[in-house]
Design an enzyme around this catalytic site. Structure first.
Site, PDB file in Angstrom:
ATOM      1  CG  ASP A   1      -1.904   7.692   1.702  1.00 13.93           C
ATOM      2  OD1 ASP A   1      -0.695   8.640   0.951  1.00 13.93           O
ATOM      3  OD2 ASP A   1      -2.649   7.856   0.914  1.00 13.93           O
TER       4      ASP A   1
ATOM      5  CG  ASP B   1      -1.802   1.354   1.382  1.00 11.28           C
ATOM      6  OD1 ASP B   1      -1.907   1.930   0.786  1.00 11.28           O
ATOM      7  OD2 ASP B   1      -1.778   2.040   2.776  1.00 11.28           O
TER       8      ASP B   1
END
Ligand SMILES: [Mg+2]
Length: 158
Positions: A12, A10
């Site tokens: 963020d 991922d």
């Protein structure tokens, strides 16, 4: 020891911290000041300190890497990848809103790596919960990627 065949990250709060918020909440343009990056509101944009070393570790293992992000601003996310100089580290980059089941299925189609051979790092439990039923080995990231978490992730294949 068995290894994953592909590692998915991922963005963020996993690879980077955008001054305490998500990258789609920033205000471009992004600026470089004395080697550091900021948005136009002065938010400090950084990779977590172990990230570059971890990417090197994955390269040393000979494993391909992918990105799976559900950000509302894929254009800003790609700009940040360039700012941080890591845009070419990931042959597979699925960056758009929606369930990450879609993202990882697409990565599987493109890479020919089955979902149950993937190691996935993400800070949001909902994404891990979506993917576990498909056999994806999921490592929760509580406060940014670290070498220790990366090792814990690899252990899921041991
Ligand atoms: Mg995240």
């Amino acid at each position: 020891m068995t290894f994953p065949e592909l590692v998915v990250f991922d963005l963020d709060f996993t690879l980077w911290d955008c001054g305490g918020t998500w990258c789609d909440c920033l205000r471009p343009p992004f600026l470089k000041k004395e080697g550091q990056f900021f948005d136009s509101d002065g938010r400090h944009l950084t990779l977590y300190s172990d990230v570059l070393a971890i990417l090197d570790d994955v390269d040393d293992l000979g494993l391909p890497m992918a990105l799976a992000s559900r950000t509302e601003r894929p254009d800003w996310a790609r700009e940040l990848l360039k700012l941080f100089g890591i845009q070419d580290r990931f042959p597979y980059q699925e960056i758009y809103p929606g369930s990450k089941v879609k993202h990882l299925k697409k990565i599987s189609d493109l890479s020919r790596v089955p979902l149950d051979k993937m190691l996935f790092f993400d800070d949001e439990h909902r994404n891990l919960a979506d993917l576990r039923p498909y056999g994806v080995r999921c490592q929760h990231v509580a406060s940014g990627m670290s070498e220790e978490l990366f090792s814990e992730g690899l252990e899921l294949f041991a």
